[in-house]
Design an enzyme around this catalytic site. Structure first.
Site, PDB file in Angstrom:
ATOM      1  N   THR A  80       0.979  -1.022  -0.071  1.00 52.15           N
ATOM      2  CA  THR A  80      -0.290  -0.108   0.228  1.00 52.15           C
ATOM      3  C   THR A  80       0.689   0.992   0.068  1.00 52.15           C
ATOM      4  O   THR A  80       0.402   1.997  -0.237  1.00 52.15           O
ATOM      5  CB  THR A  80      -0.746  -0.104   1.165  1.00 52.15           C
ATOM      6  OG1 THR A  80      -0.389   0.307   2.617  1.00 52.15           O
ATOM      7  CG2 THR A  80      -2.019  -0.931   0.910  1.00 52.15           C
ATOM      8  N   SER A  87      18.380   1.265   2.958  1.00 49.96           N
ATOM      9  CA  SER A  87      17.329   2.582   2.365  1.00 49.96           C
ATOM     10  C   SER A  87      19.660   3.770   2.806  1.00 49.96           C
ATOM     11  O   SER A  87      19.945   3.309   2.702  1.00 49.96           O
ATOM     12  CB  SER A  87      17.468   3.433   3.744  1.00 49.96           C
ATOM     13  OG  SER A  87      17.549   4.570   3.832  1.00 49.96           O
ATOM     14  N   GLU A 120      19.936   6.013   3.895  1.00 52.40           N
ATOM     15  CA  GLU A 120      19.797   6.635   5.261  1.00 52.40           C
ATOM     16  C   GLU A 120      21.317   6.137   6.174  1.00 52.40           C
ATOM     17  O   GLU A 120      21.477   6.954   6.994  1.00 52.40           O
ATOM     18  CB  GLU A 120      18.660   6.573   5.761  1.00 52.40           C
ATOM     19  CG  GLU A 120      17.435   7.677   5.640  1.00 52.40           C
ATOM     20  CD  GLU A 120      18.268   8.794   5.378  1.00 52.40           C
ATOM     21  OE1 GLU A 120      18.017   9.112   7.027  1.00 52.40           O
ATOM     22  OE2 GLU A 120      18.105   9.669   4.688  1.00 52.40           O
ATOM     23  N   TYR A 141      15.761   5.264  13.009  1.00 48.60           N
ATOM     24  CA  TYR A 141      15.306   4.144  11.116  1.00 48.60           C
ATOM     25  C   TYR A 141      16.340   3.615  10.178  1.00 48.60           C
ATOM     26  O   TYR A 141      16.623   2.415  10.069  1.00 48.60           O
ATOM     27  CB  TYR A 141      14.538   5.452  10.608  1.00 48.60           C
ATOM     28  CG  TYR A 141      14.589   4.902   8.870  1.00 48.60           C
ATOM     29  CD1 TYR A 141      13.427   3.867   8.523  1.00 48.60           C
ATOM     30  CD2 TYR A 141      15.316   5.558   7.589  1.00 48.60           C
ATOM     31  CE1 TYR A 141      13.489   3.467   7.101  1.00 48.60           C
ATOM     32  CE2 TYR A 141      15.332   5.191   6.657  1.00 48.60           C
ATOM     33  CZ  TYR A 141      13.905   4.060   6.358  1.00 48.60           C
ATOM     34  OH  TYR A 141      13.687   3.739   4.826  1.00 48.60           O
ATOM     35  N   ARG A 172       4.308   9.299  -2.751  1.00 49.03           N
ATOM     36  CA  ARG A 172       4.648   9.588  -2.176  1.00 49.03           C
ATOM     37  C   ARG A 172       4.274  10.128  -0.659  1.00 49.03           C
ATOM     38  O   ARG A 172       3.893  11.399  -1.020  1.00 49.03           O
ATOM     39  CB  ARG A 172       5.855  10.447  -2.333  1.00 49.03           C
ATOM     40  CG  ARG A 172       7.067  10.520  -1.131  1.00 49.03           C
ATOM     41  CD  ARG A 172       8.243   9.871  -0.996  1.00 49.03           C
ATOM     42  NE  ARG A 172       9.886   9.840  -0.771  1.00 49.03           N
ATOM     43  CZ  ARG A 172      10.129   9.568   0.521  1.00 49.03           C
ATOM     44  NH1 ARG A 172       9.483   7.973   0.574  1.00 49.03           N
ATOM     45  NH2 ARG A 172      11.423   9.248   0.281  1.00 49.03           N
ATOM     46  N   THR A 195       9.538  16.732   0.214  1.00 52.88           N
ATOM     47  CA  THR A 195       9.907  16.433  -1.550  1.00 52.88           C
ATOM     48  C   THR A 195       7.976  17.027  -2.192  1.00 52.88           C
ATOM     49  O   THR A 195       7.301  17.913  -2.100  1.00 52.88           O
ATOM     50  CB  THR A 195       9.647  15.515  -2.579  1.00 52.88           C
ATOM     51  OG1 THR A 195       9.454  14.537  -2.126  1.00 52.88           O
ATOM     52  CG2 THR A 195      11.523  15.629  -3.035  1.00 52.88           C
ATOM     53  N   GLY A 209      12.002  23.226   7.648  1.00 48.57           N
ATOM     54  CA  GLY A 209      12.982  23.000   8.791  1.00 48.57           C
ATOM     55  C   GLY A 209      14.146  22.964   8.246  1.00 48.57           C
ATOM     56  O   GLY A 209      14.947  24.291   7.581  1.00 48.57           O
ATOM     57  N   ARG A 261      15.719  18.181  13.037  1.00 51.26           N
ATOM     58  CA  ARG A 261      15.580  17.400  13.551  1.00 51.26           C
ATOM     59  C   ARG A 261      16.904  16.759  14.637  1.00 51.26           C
ATOM     60  O   ARG A 261      17.795  17.637  14.551  1.00 51.26           O
ATOM     61  CB  ARG A 261      15.969  16.050  12.205  1.00 51.26           C
ATOM     62  CG  ARG A 261      14.980  15.808  10.984  1.00 51.26           C
ATOM     63  CD  ARG A 261      15.081  14.878  10.371  1.00 51.26           C
ATOM     64  NE  ARG A 261      13.708  14.988   9.383  1.00 51.26           N
ATOM     65  CZ  ARG A 261      13.972  13.757   8.255  1.00 51.26           C
ATOM     66  NH1 ARG A 261      15.055  13.632   8.239  1.00 51.26           N
ATOM     67  NH2 ARG A 261      12.903  14.201   8.381  1.00 51.26           N
TER      68      ARG A 261
END
Ligand code: NDP
Ligand code: GDP
Length: 326
Positions: A10, A127, A129, A151, A186, A192, A213, A280
């Protein structure tokens, strides 16, 4: 007919991957979790016009028994593990849940495969990240990792467990280290889409400013439609492996906003307001990928230019608000 099993069906990537695999003649089985708003499930699949073409089955990444049952029943040829608590900012608010779903959840999936259907090919959604506090200005498969959020730490665990199950049990398990990829589908919490949604509202007179931010962070943004093809390509290889998927072009949040506002005929600087609440606890300042290995071994490359993607997203958001207004 080949069978593909997708967790996270989903989500943005699940929707685009489903469409891509249906186009290749696959039977697509998508795992969905129980929701009290069942009529809202599958909005993205509906948007792509494919909701009715997917077999939806119940399960949850943190419920190992459901995964065991599903693997035993469906015995898919390919398993794409896309499910995750995927939003970095939320991972500081819910670090344990993020660890359970994004980290241990992937291991649950690997265990279910190992026990019930070890011949399936497995894709893990890793990822960029994981590079976090970057150790090299351009990151590829050999760049050391330095996660900067719960994460990213959870994704890193899942990544290494994928490598470990490949090496320990001979599973055909591959990990795609995908850099940020976006689309009109997204989630609106990501920057974005937050920007293109804000541009649409401002353009239509529904809002007068856009809060952001850290606008100096840079990302290597690609289009999800391009990136899901790389997932499939990885599972078509004789030998499983890990691949960086990126465009090789990096711009700042501010520059992306500039593109989106410009597409709507607006000047970004007139509308952007800095909101400290959006900063963050630890930031990933810059990401810039090198997908040379994927180009050479998979024949993959990104097709959609960033400007074209920003324009597509702005247009889609404007159309959404116009539809809502009737
Ligand atoms: P989304 O956030 O759009 O989708 C996440 C999906 O995971 C949703 O389908 C969600 O279901 C599902 N999910 C969450 N928790 C569970 C659970 N406990 N059990 C089963 N399903 C669950 O992510 P994307 O499509 O953008 O990304 C796909 C994957 O790729 C994710 O793992 C993400 O972390 C990773 N990734 C994404 C990148 C990107 O730029 N998009 C970059 C690199 C990696 P529900 O609809 O019910 O919430
Ligand atoms: P991420 O790379 O997975 O964290 O993807 P995001 O789209 O959530 O964030 C990308 C970058 O944009 C990060 O460096 C954020 O700090 C930065 N950013 C700046 N303003 C915002 C904002 O309002 N929302 C989000 N989500 N990110 C923002």
């Amino acid at each position: 007919m080949k069978k593909a099993f997708i967790t996270g069906v989903t989500g943005q990537d699940g929707a685009y991957l489903s469409k891509f695999l249906l186009g290749k003649g696959y039977h697509v089985i998508g795992m969905i979790r129980r929701s009290a708003s069942s009529d809202m499930i599958g909005e993205r699949l509906r948007w792509l016009g494919i909701l009715g073409q997917i077999e939806l089955v119940d399960g949850d990444l943190i419920d190992l028994s459901s995964l065991i049952r599903l693997m035993g029943t469906h015995k898919p040829d390919e398993v794409y593990n896309l499910a995750a608590q995927s939003f970095v900012a939320t991972s500081w608010q819910q670090p344990l849940l993020t660890g359970e779903v994004t980290g241990l959840g992937a291991v649950n999936m690997l265990e279910a495969l190992r026990l019930m259907h070890p011949s399936a090919r497995f894709y893990q959604a890793s990822s960029s990240e994981m590079f976090g506090n970057i150790r090299a200005p351009v990151q590829n498969e050999t760049t050391p990792f330095y996660p900067r959020s719960p994460y990213a730490a959870a994704k890193l665990y899942a990544h290494w467990m994928t490598v470990n199950y490949r090496e320990s049990f001979g599973l055909h398990a591959s990990s795609g280290i995908l850099f940020n990829h976006e689309s009109p589908l997204r989630g609106v919490e990501f920057v974005t889409r937050h920007i293109t949604d804000g541009v649409a509202q401002i353009k239509l007179g529904l809002a007068s400013e856009l809060k952001l931010g850290n606008v100096h962070a840079t990302r290597d943004w690609g289009h999800a439609r391009d990136y899901v093809q790389a997932m499939w390509l990885m599972l078509q290889q004789d030998v499983p492996d890990d691949y960086v998927i990126a465009t090789g072009r990096t711009v700042s949040v501010q520059d992306f906003a500039g593109m989106a506002f410009a597409h709507a005929g607006l000047n970004a600087a007139d509308f952007i307001r800095l909101d400290p609440a959006r900063l963050r606890p630890a930031e990933v300042d810059a990401l810039h990928g090198d997908a040379a290995k994927a180009a050479e071994k998979l024949g993959w490359r990104a097709h959609v230019a960033l400007e074209a993607m920003a324009a597509e997203m702005v247009d889609a958001d404007i159309a959404r608000y116009q539809r809502k207004a009737g």
